[in-house]
Design a protein around this motif. Structure first.
Motif, PDB file in Angstrom:
ATOM      1  N   MET A 201       0.847  -1.176   0.000  1.00  0.00           N
ATOM      2  CA  MET A 201       0.000   0.000   0.000  1.00  0.00           C
ATOM      3  C   MET A 201       0.889   1.234   0.000  1.00  0.00           C
ATOM      4  SD  MET A 201      -2.182   1.465   3.119  1.00  0.00           S
ATOM      5  CE  MET A 201      -2.974   3.014   2.910  1.00  0.00           C
TER       6      MET A 201
ATOM      7  N   GLN B 190       3.401  -1.067  13.425  1.00  0.00           N
ATOM      8  CA  GLN B 190       3.097  -2.097  12.443  1.00  0.00           C
ATOM      9  C   GLN B 190       2.490  -1.523  11.156  1.00  0.00           C
ATOM     10  OE1 GLN B 190       0.673  -4.570  15.028  1.00  0.00           O
ATOM     11  NE2 GLN B 190       2.424  -5.923  15.367  1.00  0.00           N
TER      12      GLN B 190
ATOM     13  N   ILE C 186       1.497  -0.840   7.343  1.00  0.00           N
ATOM     14  CA  ILE C 186       1.393  -1.548   6.062  1.00  0.00           C
ATOM     15  C   ILE C 186       1.700  -0.587   4.920  1.00  0.00           C
ATOM     16  CG2 ILE C 186      -0.197  -3.332   6.821  1.00  0.00           C
ATOM     17  CD1 ILE C 186      -2.458  -1.629   5.489  1.00  0.00           C
TER      18      ILE C 186
ATOM     19  N   SER D 108      -1.894   1.059   9.753  1.00  0.00           N
ATOM     20  CA  SER D 108      -1.311  -0.108  10.424  1.00  0.00           C
ATOM     21  C   SER D 108      -1.943  -1.404   9.927  1.00  0.00           C
ATOM     22  CB  SER D 108      -1.445   0.012  11.940  1.00  0.00           C
ATOM     23  OG  SER D 108      -2.793  -0.013  12.310  1.00  0.00           O
ATOM     24  N   ASP D 109      -1.288  -2.497  10.245  1.00  0.00           N
ATOM     25  CA  ASP D 109      -1.760  -3.796   9.753  1.00  0.00           C
ATOM     26  C   ASP D 109      -3.143  -4.174  10.281  1.00  0.00           C
ATOM     27  OD1 ASP D 109      -1.051  -4.474  12.359  1.00  0.00           O
ATOM     28  OD2 ASP D 109       0.114  -6.218  11.783  1.00  0.00           O
ATOM     29  N   SER D 110      -3.586  -3.583  11.376  1.00  0.00           N
ATOM     30  CA  SER D 110      -4.930  -3.882  11.875  1.00  0.00           C
ATOM     31  C   SER D 110      -6.013  -3.361  10.932  1.00  0.00           C
ATOM     32  CB  SER D 110      -5.123  -3.303  13.279  1.00  0.00           C
ATOM     33  OG  SER D 110      -5.011  -1.896  13.254  1.00  0.00           O
ATOM     34  N   ASP D 111      -5.639  -2.494   9.999  1.00  0.00           N
ATOM     35  CA  ASP D 111      -6.589  -1.959   9.030  1.00  0.00           C
ATOM     36  C   ASP D 111      -6.297  -2.419   7.612  1.00  0.00           C
ATOM     37  OD1 ASP D 111      -8.462  -0.187  10.556  1.00  0.00           O
ATOM     38  OD2 ASP D 111      -6.538   0.587  11.246  1.00  0.00           O
ATOM     39  N   ALA D 112      -5.549  -3.503   7.484  1.00  0.00           N
ATOM     40  CA  ALA D 112      -5.239  -4.038   6.159  1.00  0.00           C
ATOM     41  C   ALA D 112      -6.517  -4.362   5.387  1.00  0.00           C
ATOM     42  CB  ALA D 112      -4.348  -5.265   6.275  1.00  0.00           C
ATOM     43  N   TRP D 113      -7.563  -4.823   6.064  1.00  0.00           N
ATOM     44  CA  TRP D 113      -8.845  -5.134   5.424  1.00  0.00           C
ATOM     45  C   TRP D 113      -9.419  -3.912   4.711  1.00  0.00           C
ATOM     46  CZ3 TRP D 113     -13.184  -2.385   6.717  1.00  0.00           C
ATOM     47  CH2 TRP D 113     -13.103  -1.623   7.902  1.00  0.00           C
TER      48      TRP D 113
ATOM     49  N   PHE E 201      -7.791  -1.236   3.504  1.00  0.00           N
ATOM     50  CA  PHE E 201      -6.954  -0.762   2.405  1.00  0.00           C
ATOM     51  C   PHE E 201      -6.590  -1.858   1.397  1.00  0.00           C
ATOM     52  CE2 PHE E 201      -6.155   2.169   5.944  1.00  0.00           C
ATOM     53  CZ  PHE E 201      -6.495   3.360   5.330  1.00  0.00           C
ATOM     54  N   ALA E 202      -7.090  -3.071   1.574  1.00  0.00           N
ATOM     55  CA  ALA E 202      -6.767  -4.174   0.666  1.00  0.00           C
ATOM     56  C   ALA E 202      -7.036  -3.772  -0.784  1.00  0.00           C
ATOM     57  CB  ALA E 202      -7.576  -5.409   1.033  1.00  0.00           C
TER      58      ALA E 202
ATOM     59  N   ASP F  89      -4.442   1.998  -2.668  1.00  0.00           N
ATOM     60  CA  ASP F  89      -3.506   2.953  -2.100  1.00  0.00           C
ATOM     61  C   ASP F  89      -4.348   4.084  -1.521  1.00  0.00           C
ATOM     62  OD1 ASP F  89      -1.235   1.513  -2.923  1.00  0.00           O
ATOM     63  OD2 ASP F  89      -1.272   2.466  -4.893  1.00  0.00           O
TER      64      ASP F  89
END
Length: 97
Positions: A1, A52, A54, A67-72, A74-75, A78
Motif C-alpha cells: 500500500m 506495524q 502496512i 497499520s496492519d490492523s486496518d489491512a482489510w 486498504f486491501a 492505495d
C-alpha cells in the motif's frame, strides 16, 4: 500500500492537529459512513505512534501511515490525500494498486 500526501494536505494536517516534526497521523477504517470504495465504512484519522505500518510516507517531518490492523480496509488500494480548499478539509482517493 502506498500513501501520497500533497503539500497542501500536509500543511492542513500540521495546522489542524498542531503537528510537529517527528509526530505521526494514522489512517484507519471506521464503522458508519461511506468512501468511494466502502459502503458502511469511512476513513478515520488520529495522531498516533507508528506501529506495524502496512504503508507509510514522511512529508515535512510528519509520518502518515496505516497499520496492519486496518489491512482489510486498504486491501487492493492505495491512499491519495489532497486538500479541498473550498471545504477546508482533506480529500481522499483510493486508487487501485
Amino acid at each position: 500500500m502506498q500513501i501520497t500526501v500533497t503539500d497542501a494536505a500536509s500543511h492542513w494536517f500540521q495546522e489542524e492537529l498542531a503537528l510537529k516534526p517527528g509526530e505521526a497521523v494514522r489512517f484507519f477504517g471506521k464503522v458508519y459512513g461511506q468512501t468511494a470504495v466502502h459502503d458502511g465504512f469511512s476513513l478515520g484519522m488520529e495522531r498516533a505512534e507508528v506501529s506495524q505500518p502496512i504503508g507509510q510516507v514522511e512529508k515535512d517531518g510528519i509520518t502518515y501511515f496505516a497499520s496492519d490492523s486496518d489491512a482489510w480496509f486498504f486491501a487492493d488500494y492505495d491512499l491519495a490525500i489532497d486538500y479541498d480548499a473550498q471545504l477546508d478539509e482533506p480529500k481522499y482517493a483510493f486508487p487501485k494498486h
